[in-house]
Design a protein around this motif. Structure first.
Motif, PDB file in Angstrom:
ATOM      1  N   ARG A 311     -40.154 -46.967 -95.242  1.00  0.00           N
ATOM      2  CA  ARG A 311     -40.323 -47.523 -96.489  1.00  0.00           C
ATOM      3  C   ARG A 311     -39.844 -46.339 -97.589  1.00  0.00           C
ATOM      4  O   ARG A 311     -39.214 -47.039 -98.399  1.00  0.00           O
ATOM      5  N   ILE A 312     -39.735 -45.400 -97.072  1.00  0.00           N
ATOM      6  CA  ILE A 312     -39.421 -43.986 -98.161  1.00  0.00           C
ATOM      7  C   ILE A 312     -37.992 -44.375 -98.264  1.00  0.00           C
ATOM      8  O   ILE A 312     -37.369 -44.383 -99.502  1.00  0.00           O
ATOM      9  N   ALA A 313     -37.146 -44.522 -97.220  1.00  0.00           N
ATOM     10  CA  ALA A 313     -35.872 -44.533 -97.198  1.00  0.00           C
ATOM     11  C   ALA A 313     -35.232 -46.010 -97.935  1.00  0.00           C
ATOM     12  O   ALA A 313     -34.355 -45.975 -98.634  1.00  0.00           O
ATOM     13  N   ALA A 335     -44.710 -46.008-101.190  1.00  0.00           N
ATOM     14  CA  ALA A 335     -44.580 -46.264 -99.921  1.00  0.00           C
ATOM     15  C   ALA A 335     -45.973 -46.219 -98.986  1.00  0.00           C
ATOM     16  O   ALA A 335     -46.281 -46.724 -97.887  1.00  0.00           O
ATOM     17  N   SER A 336     -47.186 -45.365 -99.578  1.00  0.00           N
ATOM     18  CA  SER A 336     -48.146 -45.164 -98.807  1.00  0.00           C
ATOM     19  C   SER A 336     -49.140 -46.293 -98.925  1.00  0.00           C
ATOM     20  O   SER A 336     -49.956 -46.593 -98.159  1.00  0.00           O
ATOM     21  N   LEU A 426     -48.895 -45.332 -90.582  1.00  0.00           N
ATOM     22  CA  LEU A 426     -49.819 -46.208 -91.588  1.00  0.00           C
ATOM     23  C   LEU A 426     -50.731 -45.229 -92.345  1.00  0.00           C
ATOM     24  O   LEU A 426     -51.348 -45.688 -93.163  1.00  0.00           O
ATOM     25  N   THR A 427     -50.220 -43.875 -92.377  1.00  0.00           N
ATOM     26  CA  THR A 427     -50.838 -43.064 -93.306  1.00  0.00           C
ATOM     27  C   THR A 427     -49.666 -42.027 -94.121  1.00  0.00           C
ATOM     28  O   THR A 427     -48.579 -42.086 -93.433  1.00  0.00           O
ATOM     29  N   ASN A 428     -50.137 -41.189 -95.049  1.00  0.00           N
ATOM     30  CA  ASN A 428     -49.193 -40.566 -95.767  1.00  0.00           C
ATOM     31  C   ASN A 428     -49.040 -39.140 -95.158  1.00  0.00           C
ATOM     32  O   ASN A 428     -48.595 -38.118 -95.667  1.00  0.00           O
TER      33      ASN A 428
END
Length: 476
Positions: A311-313, A335-336, A426-428
């Motif tokens: 998601r970050i990418a 993203a988180s 599922l977490t940051n």
């Protein structure tokens, strides 16, 4: 005395039927009607000019051998084409005889067919004049390329198979290529990226992308206008056919039957089929078994929910492409908090950029919080590493404290790895933080655990099913 034209043609059909696939015989030879014999000339009636062209291109050698066997070495073939022009919609089809100098000499194949009136064409459902392949618009979105498609654990198999298909369409074991997953995860993007690359590598090939709903609408119109044959012929000339959201055929018996024949023809002619759906073939309801079995012939590849790194990418690629500078913490927040849908992820970013531009505000995390809260339904329970450990242990029937022990029992090691995997996706939390909370392990152990779980998901169907159940419980 020579045998009658019907006997001659039936004798030819018996030979032809033994030498070609059943679907090809049904499609291209059953509609032909023998009309007469004059000397060594057999006249047959075909439904359209496209029919004539297709027979000449694909079956001329077989026709030559069979008719020579019945009528001798000097045999000739004459076509009578049913002309159905717009001015004759409410009239009986006009059978037009080709001029005698355009008989098909079976010793020398003719270059083309001439007619006294305007040449009829197969109706193109996309309303593009003519039948030439280059006139078929592939209906592809130029933004849906592999360069704009971010690879991650969630889509690696599907993406790799797609790239292999694009370089060798119809010639790999991935035919059909069946892509499945929930809405908004990039199936359409990936399917169209394959089509775009096929056109880049093989410009001469005919590629077509169509949503199943549009296919259904076109089929219904062809039934209403009595042009089903043209509809079938059009789709059978495609080299790479991409059908999106094929689950929409469920319960539509006639559409499924037509698509079944199109599928069979294309597959037998080594043409490429790419299908997308919201679930794998084994879980699809309202579909004929014979169609489902064909969906399973090639490769079924799932497209899963992207993990945090993917998601970050995706967000970084988007802002880089648009030439915008956004702080890392803003991207991390988006993203988180948006984890289930790539479409929502990109939509949040677009909304953020629009708000900042229109209101002339700096893009800060506070602005991001406002945007995300409008797009995502917040749950009362926050997904944390501790919460994930509790759900995983409940699922496997273990005490939470067991994950902190140094035991090497298989069931505990696996539960610990599963908890690490979901904590990462599922977490940051960082790898180091996850490791410290689950068994006091370092970041390398967490990374190894995630790779182990990914490998099991790809190779063990039962384990993959368990992971889906655990993930669903975590997100309840």
């Amino acid at each position: 005395m020579k045998p009658g034209y019907e006997i001659v043609w039936n004798n030819c059909l018996r030979i032809i039927k033994d030498n070609i696939p059943q679907i090809s015989f049904k499609t291209w030879f059953e509609p032909i009607v023998p009309l007469k014999i004059e000397g060594e000339v057999l006249t047959i009636q075909v439904p359209s000019a496209f029919f004539y062209e297709y027979l000449e291109e694909h079956f001329i050698d077989l026709l030559r051998k069979t008719i020579r066997r019945e009528l001798g070495h000097a045999a000739k073939l004459e076509y009578s084409v049913v002309v159905d022009t717009p001015h004759q919609k409410n009239q009986q089809p006009l059978t037009q005889r080709l001029p005698s100098n355009n008989k098909t000499d079976l010793r020398n194949r003719p270059v083309s067919m001439q007619m006294n009136s305007e040449k009829p064409v197969v109706r193109n459902p996309f309303v593009i004049p003519g039948i030439k392949k280059l006139n078929v618009d592939p209906q592809l979105n130029c933004d849906y390329t592999f360069d704009n498609h971010i690879e991650g654990e969630c889509n690696r198999l599907a993406r790799s198979a797609g790239m292999a298909v694009a370089k060798n369409p119809g010639k790999t074991a991935f035919n059909p290529l069946f892509l499945y997953g929930n809405s908004g995860l990039g199936k359409t993007h990936l399917a169209q990226a394959i089509g775009i690359d096929v056109k880049r590598y093989f410009p001469e090939k005919t590629v077509l992308y169509v949503n199943a709903n549009k296919f259904q609408t076109q089929f219904t119109e062809s039934v209403r206008n009595n042009t089903q044959n043209d509809f079938l012929n059009f789709y059978q000339m495609i080299d790479v056919l991409i059908i999106d959201d094929v689950q929409e055929f469920a319960g539509k018996e006639k559409t499924q039957n037509t698509f079944f024949h199109i599928f069979n023809h294309l597959h037998q002619m080594s043409k490429q089929l790419i299908l997308t759906a919201d679930k794998p073939p084994v879980e699809m309801k309202g579909m004929e078994d014979r169609l489902l079995s064909r969906f399973k012939w090639g490769l079924s590849a799932d497209v899963n929910t992207p993990d945090y790194d993917t998601r970050i990418a995706i967000l970084k690629h988007k802002v880089y492409k648009d030439g915008i500078n956004i702080a890392e913490d803003v991207l991390e927040y988006i993203a988180s908090n948006i984890s289930q849908n790539i479409r929502e992820l990109e939509g949040a970013l677009i909304s953020l950029l629009a708000q900042a531009t229109l209101n002339k505000k700096e893009i800060t995390q506070e602005v991001a919080v406002t945007i995300v809260n409008k797009l995502v339904r917040k749950t009362q329970r926050e997904v944390s590493v501790d919460y994930i450990q509790q759900i995983v242990c409940d699922y496997f029937g273990l005490a939470v404290d067991s994950l902190q022990s140094k035991t090497r029992k298989r069931e505990i090691v696996q539960a610990r790895q599963v908890a690490m995997y979901f904590s990462k996706s599922l977490t940051n939390s960082s790898l180091s933080m996850i490791g410290s909370k689950i068994g006091k392990k370092d970041h390398a152990t967490v990374l190894h655990a995630c790779k182990t779980v990914n490998n099991l998901i790809e190779t063990d169907k039962d384990f993959k099913s368990q992971m889906r159940e655990i993930e669903a419980q975590i997100k309840m």
